[in-house]
Design an enzyme around this catalytic site. Structure first.
Site, PDB file in Angstrom:
ATOM      1  N   CYS A 160      -4.733  34.929  18.224  1.00  9.97           N
ATOM      2  CA  CYS A 160      -4.558  34.934  16.453  1.00  9.97           C
ATOM      3  C   CYS A 160      -3.338  36.326  16.540  1.00  9.97           C
ATOM      4  O   CYS A 160      -3.410  37.523  16.665  1.00  9.97           O
ATOM      5  CB  CYS A 160      -5.949  35.472  16.184  1.00  9.97           C
ATOM      6  SG  CYS A 160      -7.405  34.361  16.850  1.00  9.97           S
ATOM      7  N   ARG A 167       2.720  34.007  19.299  1.00  7.85           N
ATOM      8  CA  ARG A 167       1.686  34.570  19.672  1.00  7.85           C
ATOM      9  C   ARG A 167       1.336  33.313  20.799  1.00  7.85           C
ATOM     10  O   ARG A 167      -0.330  33.627  21.121  1.00  7.85           O
ATOM     11  CB  ARG A 167       1.243  35.305  19.472  1.00  7.85           C
ATOM     12  CG  ARG A 167       1.264  37.114  18.785  1.00  7.85           C
ATOM     13  CD  ARG A 167       0.671  38.351  18.437  1.00  7.85           C
ATOM     14  NE  ARG A 167      -1.306  38.367  18.636  1.00  7.85           N
ATOM     15  CZ  ARG A 167      -1.176  39.703  18.916  1.00  7.85           C
ATOM     16  NH1 ARG A 167      -0.096  40.329  19.293  1.00  7.85           N
ATOM     17  NH2 ARG A 167      -2.532  39.466  18.785  1.00  7.85           N
ATOM     18  N   TRP A 198      -5.833  31.024  16.281  1.00  5.64           N
ATOM     19  CA  TRP A 198      -5.676  30.750  17.824  1.00  5.64           C
ATOM     20  C   TRP A 198      -7.276  30.225  18.358  1.00  5.64           C
ATOM     21  O   TRP A 198      -8.420  30.449  18.752  1.00  5.64           O
ATOM     22  CB  TRP A 198      -5.021  31.427  19.022  1.00  5.64           C
ATOM     23  CG  TRP A 198      -5.083  30.305  20.700  1.00  5.64           C
ATOM     24  CD1 TRP A 198      -3.627  29.942  21.036  1.00  5.64           C
ATOM     25  CD2 TRP A 198      -5.736  30.489  21.658  1.00  5.64           C
ATOM     26  NE1 TRP A 198      -3.600  29.194  22.279  1.00  5.64           N
ATOM     27  CE2 TRP A 198      -4.768  29.804  22.456  1.00  5.64           C
ATOM     28  CE3 TRP A 198      -7.287  31.245  21.803  1.00  5.64           C
ATOM     29  CZ2 TRP A 198      -5.422  29.514  23.497  1.00  5.64           C
ATOM     30  CZ3 TRP A 198      -7.757  30.678  23.072  1.00  5.64           C
ATOM     31  CH2 TRP A 198      -6.913  29.999  23.598  1.00  5.64           C
ATOM     32  N   ASN A 220      -9.550  39.117  14.059  1.00  4.27           N
ATOM     33  CA  ASN A 220      -8.596  38.011  16.065  1.00  4.27           C
ATOM     34  C   ASN A 220     -10.449  38.843  17.094  1.00  4.27           C
ATOM     35  O   ASN A 220     -10.770  39.934  16.823  1.00  4.27           O
ATOM     36  CB  ASN A 220      -7.782  39.025  16.197  1.00  4.27           C
ATOM     37  CG  ASN A 220      -6.617  39.007  15.352  1.00  4.27           C
ATOM     38  OD1 ASN A 220      -5.995  37.245  14.680  1.00  4.27           O
ATOM     39  ND2 ASN A 220      -5.661  39.061  15.809  1.00  4.27           N
ATOM     40  N   GLY A 221     -10.900  37.788  17.794  1.00  4.84           N
ATOM     41  CA  GLY A 221     -11.906  38.510  18.548  1.00  4.84           C
ATOM     42  C   GLY A 221     -13.046  37.871  18.575  1.00  4.84           C
ATOM     43  O   GLY A 221     -12.875  36.592  18.013  1.00  4.84           O
ATOM     44  N   GLU A 263       4.500  31.975  41.134  1.00  2.00           N
ATOM     45  CA  GLU A 263       5.884  32.662  39.723  1.00  2.00           C
ATOM     46  C   GLU A 263       6.142  31.039  39.485  1.00  2.00           C
ATOM     47  O   GLU A 263       6.362  31.310  38.148  1.00  2.00           O
ATOM     48  CB  GLU A 263       5.919  33.722  40.167  1.00  2.00           C
ATOM     49  CG  GLU A 263       7.139  34.230  39.099  1.00  2.00           C
ATOM     50  CD  GLU A 263       6.115  34.381  37.305  1.00  2.00           C
ATOM     51  OE1 GLU A 263       4.706  34.706  37.270  1.00  2.00           O
ATOM     52  OE2 GLU A 263       6.002  34.758  36.481  1.00  2.00           O
ATOM     53  N   LYS A 269       6.149  28.705  36.041  1.00  2.00           N
ATOM     54  CA  LYS A 269       6.907  28.749  34.866  1.00  2.00           C
ATOM     55  C   LYS A 269       7.367  27.291  35.117  1.00  2.00           C
ATOM     56  O   LYS A 269       6.924  27.355  33.539  1.00  2.00           O
ATOM     57  CB  LYS A 269       7.968  29.683  35.800  1.00  2.00           C
ATOM     58  CG  LYS A 269       8.212  31.248  35.595  1.00  2.00           C
ATOM     59  CD  LYS A 269       8.231  31.517  34.695  1.00  2.00           C
ATOM     60  CE  LYS A 269       7.217  31.927  33.526  1.00  2.00           C
ATOM     61  NZ  LYS A 269       6.181  33.263  34.038  1.00  2.00           N
ATOM     62  N   GLU A 281       3.925  25.835  33.109  1.00  2.00           N
ATOM     63  CA  GLU A 281       3.424  26.602  31.529  1.00  2.00           C
ATOM     64  C   GLU A 281       4.664  25.909  30.249  1.00  2.00           C
ATOM     65  O   GLU A 281       4.288  25.664  29.471  1.00  2.00           O
ATOM     66  CB  GLU A 281       3.160  27.836  31.304  1.00  2.00           C
ATOM     67  CG  GLU A 281       4.247  28.853  31.475  1.00  2.00           C
ATOM     68  CD  GLU A 281       4.194  30.269  31.919  1.00  2.00           C
ATOM     69  OE1 GLU A 281       2.885  30.737  31.508  1.00  2.00           O
ATOM     70  OE2 GLU A 281       4.663  30.989  32.486  1.00  2.00           O
ATOM     71  N   HIS A 305      -2.358  22.650  55.620  1.00  2.00           N
ATOM     72  CA  HIS A 305      -4.000  22.670  56.417  1.00  2.00           C
ATOM     73  C   HIS A 305      -4.264  21.895  54.730  1.00  2.00           C
ATOM     74  O   HIS A 305      -5.202  21.977  53.696  1.00  2.00           O
ATOM     75  CB  HIS A 305      -4.292  24.346  55.258  1.00  2.00           C
ATOM     76  CG  HIS A 305      -4.393  24.810  56.963  1.00  2.00           C
ATOM     77  ND1 HIS A 305      -4.200  24.350  58.297  1.00  2.00           N
ATOM     78  CD2 HIS A 305      -3.114  25.743  56.942  1.00  2.00           C
ATOM     79  CE1 HIS A 305      -4.205  25.268  58.869  1.00  2.00           C
ATOM     80  NE2 HIS A 305      -3.375  26.427  58.341  1.00  2.00           N
ATOM     81  N   LYS A 345       0.649  34.004  23.814  1.00  2.00           N
ATOM     82  CA  LYS A 345       1.499  34.793  24.905  1.00  2.00           C
ATOM     83  C   LYS A 345       0.501  36.086  25.044  1.00  2.00           C
ATOM     84  O   LYS A 345       0.665  36.750  26.098  1.00  2.00           O
ATOM     85  CB  LYS A 345       2.090  35.564  23.421  1.00  2.00           C
ATOM     86  CG  LYS A 345       3.146  36.347  24.431  1.00  2.00           C
ATOM     87  CD  LYS A 345       4.326  36.282  25.531  1.00  2.00           C
ATOM     88  CE  LYS A 345       5.158  37.602  25.916  1.00  2.00           C
ATOM     89  NZ  LYS A 345       5.083  37.355  27.165  1.00  2.00           N
TER      90      LYS A 345
HETATM   91  C1  G6P Z   1      -0.391  34.769  29.213  1.00  2.00           C
HETATM   92  C2  G6P Z   1       0.593  34.768  29.099  1.00  2.00           C
HETATM   93  C3  G6P Z   1       1.347  34.977  30.456  1.00  2.00           C
HETATM   94  C4  G6P Z   1       1.136  36.396  31.024  1.00  2.00           C
HETATM   95  C5  G6P Z   1      -0.777  36.516  30.648  1.00  2.00           C
HETATM   96  C6  G6P Z   1      -0.956  37.820  31.076  1.00  2.00           C
HETATM   97  O1  G6P Z   1      -1.385  33.856  29.929  1.00  2.00           O
HETATM   98  O2  G6P Z   1       1.283  33.781  28.933  1.00  2.00           O
HETATM   99  O3  G6P Z   1       2.719  35.009  30.294  1.00  2.00           O
HETATM  100  O4  G6P Z   1       1.091  36.677  32.124  1.00  2.00           O
HETATM  101  O5  G6P Z   1      -1.704  35.604  29.675  1.00  2.00           O
HETATM  102  O6  G6P Z   1      -0.799  38.260  29.590  1.00  2.00           O
HETATM  103  P1  G6P Z   1      -0.146  40.440  29.319  1.00  2.00           P
HETATM  104  O7  G6P Z   1       0.092  40.511  28.547  1.00  2.00           O
HETATM  105  O8  G6P Z   1      -1.576  40.967  30.065  1.00  2.00           O
HETATM  106  O9  G6P Z   1       0.489  40.497  30.940  1.00  2.00           O
END
Ligand code: G6P
Length: 607
Positions: free
Chosen positions: A2, A27, A73, A99-100, A480, A484, A487, A503, A602
């Protein structure tokens, strides 16, 4: 997640609000809305979907100079028109964005329901709007404070009233809010990006503070009415940094920014020829850090992967026991914090709810706390005893790229810093820091292989399941790379330590399964070659990231992307780059919305 923007001043509020909401789009959100105050009423317009949908519904001839806007959101209640913010009280004279999460919203709803209040939505936010309305007697600030004293949970809010048309009241607890201070105008927002086009002068609100904004000025007090003097600070980020600048997507821009981002991250902090690291942000806790007997790195998502690289770096270079913990697990599992423990929170946004909560938990149990954060002035940055900023510039693409690199660079500098105070020789530190200073130009050379990465993505994009395998420092890179891909392209991908393949996951390997090996030269090179053979034997499609000049891999893999050689502990900084590019091109190829992937946010500011 949000986003909030609110305006009061001499201009028309609507264009400022719409532009601010567009800046907050990155975001992640599913609906949006605006409330404008004028002519004795509050006009709320909101809708499910993109801001472009909302724009069609808005009355662009409304030149009211006070208003609030929101991107939602969904947490409580489906993402639809009615549940979108702003929410009103029963009389319709107030509007509130939030927000929250209001944790005791059910009890408050029952209480208000008992007084005859009828609810129009399923949201926790409407409960808060109705509660403010319940207390409202013509003094919005007073009513907001009364309501917030009854609330448990996290909030960043902005509220307006038809009866006080030149006023926005905003407050926060656990969700970020800052106020941009312009010429005769004020903009409250959850994120600096919504303010930057108007001013770089900001005030950061702290938890339990309430700000009263009118065109004449602002006043900040605590929930208990104690006046607070706030400093006006300068935001370092520029508008250009949050714009596309000719790139098709923010993710691609940010991948390509990595050489400069790492240069900025390193600037003034290392003297390679002396093997020394200077980090101003940790000077106050240098003794505690040097004496720490154990480090716990806590984070979420990509930051957790960077933390895992950090764990390897700290144990390898500084020889200090280190663990990496998912913030969401750490905070709830009654963690043991012994004397001499430092807890590090790694976060791009500095606002991730679980990371912030884990940090608070650790501090309460007596840990020294250290932040590795990108966003200056963010909640995690301010909650920690000390910290190191990434200085990689704003990251807008939901899939984190340059922040990962910045986090690993900071963790490598910290590992050298601690190492030199423990067992690391000066010559080893010189080697490491000289290698670190070469990383930006080496990444630039990998970026020249963008087309080769695109070709790998295109050749494999129809396959719905991929594996990413790596050993040692490349295990976190495998995680990672898989994250990537999944997502942004929605291809199912798993990252594993390569040895674990036997395994279980080996049962999945067929000709339909691309297997990405991170197989650069290092201590476990021969082992990973063995794993590649095992996959080949079973018909898997081998994609390898290998060290320049490695001819052996070329004979084993279907596709190879080469990266320059560097010291093993720094290899993740290079090997991750082709994986970012492959994921990017796979997503583009599949027609996915790269910068705004479905369901993702985000900045995850709720648990
Ligand atoms: C969300 C984002 C990720 C990020 C994670 C942690 O899931 O989509 O890209 O790695 O949050 O966010 P931060 O701001 O704490 O690195």
């Amino acid at each position: 997640m949000c986003g909030i923007v609110g305006y009061v001043g001499s201009k028309s509020a609507l264009p400022v609000l719409v532009e601010g909401l567009k800046r907050l789009e990155y975001r992640g959100y599913d609906s949006a809305g605006v409330a404008l105050v004028g002519n004795g009423k509050v006009v709320v317009t909101k809708s499910k979907g993109r801001i472009s949908v909302l724009e069609h519904l808005l009355d662009h001839d409304d030149h009211s100079s006070t208003g609030i806007g929101h991107t939602r959101w969904a947490t409580h209640g489906a993402p639809n028109d009615i549940n979108a913010h702003p929410h009103s009280d029963a009389t319709g004279r107030l509007a509130l964005v939030h927000n929250g999460i209001i944790e005791n919203y059910a009890a408050l709803r029952t209480y208000l329901g008992g007084l005859g209040v009828a609810f129009a939505t399923d949201t926790d936010t409407e409960v808060l709007a109705q509660l403010v309305g319940h207390f409202y007697d013509g003094d919005l600030e007073k009513a907001v404070k009364q309501a917030l004293r009854e609330v448990r949970g996290t909030y960043g809010i902005a509220v307006v009233s038809a009866e006080e048309p030149d006023l926005v009241v905003a407050a926060k607890n656990g969700s970020p809010l800052l106020v941009g201070v312009g010429e005769g105008e004020y903009i409250v927002a959850s994120d600096a990006s919504a303010i930057l086009a108007h001013t770089t002068q900001v005030i950061y609100l702290e938890d339990n503070e309430v700000v009263r904004m009118s065109a004449d000025g602002i006043r900040t007090t605590t929930l208990d009415n104690v006046p607070v003097t706030k400093d006006v600070e300068e935001i370092e980020w520029t508008l250009g940094q949050i714009e596309l600048g000719g790139y098709e997507h923010f993710m691609l821009k940010e991948i390509f920014e990595q050489p400069d981002a790492i240069r900025d991250c390193l600037r003034g902090r290392i003297v390679p020829d002396e093997g020394t690291v200077h980090l101003g942000g940790i000077a106050d806790v240098a003794r505690e850090l040097t004496r720490s007997r154990r480090f716990i790195m806590t984070a979420c998502g990509t930051a957790w992967h960077a933390a895992l690289v950090g764990e390897y770096l700290f144990e390898d270079l500084a020889r200090v026991p280190t663990e990496t913990e998912y913030a969401s697990e750490f905070r709830y599992r009654n963690p043991i914090i012994e004397d001499g423990t430092t807890v590090m929170a790694i976060s791009q946004s500095g606002e991730t709810a679980d990371t912030l909560a884990a940090l608070k938990e650790a501090k309460q149990r007596g840990a020294t706390s250290l932040g590795v954060v990108n966003t200056v002035g963010s909640s995690i940055a301010r909650e920690t005893d000390a910290g190191v900023y990434l200085h990689v510039g704003p990251e807008i693409g939901v899939a984190s790229t340059k922040a990962f690199s910045g986090q690993v660079v900071v963790l490598a500098m910290l590992a050298c810093y601690l190492g030199r105070r423990r067992h690391m020789s000066q010559s080893a530190a010189i080697d490491m820091l000289q290698a670190l200073s070469r990383i930006p130009e080496q990444i630039a050379s990998i970026l020249e292989q963008n087309d080769a990465c695109k070709a790998v993505a295109e050749a494999n994009v129809e396959h719905d399941n991929w594996l990413y395998l790596g050993r040692g420092y490349h295990y976190p890179v495998a995680l990672e790379g898989a994250l990537k891909l999944k997502e942004i392209s929605y291809i199912h991908a798993e990252g594993l330590p390569a040895a674990e393949m036997k395994h279980g996951p080996i049962a999945l390997i067929t000709e339909q399964m691309p297997v990405v090996f991170i197989a650069t030269r290092g201590t476990q090179y021969d082992k990973i070659i063995g794993n590649i053979e095992e996959v080949r034997t079973r018909g898997g499609r081998v994609i390898a990231v290998a060290t320049e000049g490695d001819k052996r891999i070329a004979s084993l893999a279907e596709s190879v992307i080469y990266v320059p050689d560097t010291l093993e502990p720094l290899q993740p900084l290079l090997s991750v780059v082709p994986l970012q590019l492959i994921a990017y091109h796979a997503a583009v190829c599949r027609g996915c919305n790269v910068d705004k992937p479905r369901n993702l946010a985000k900045s995850v500011t709720v648990e």
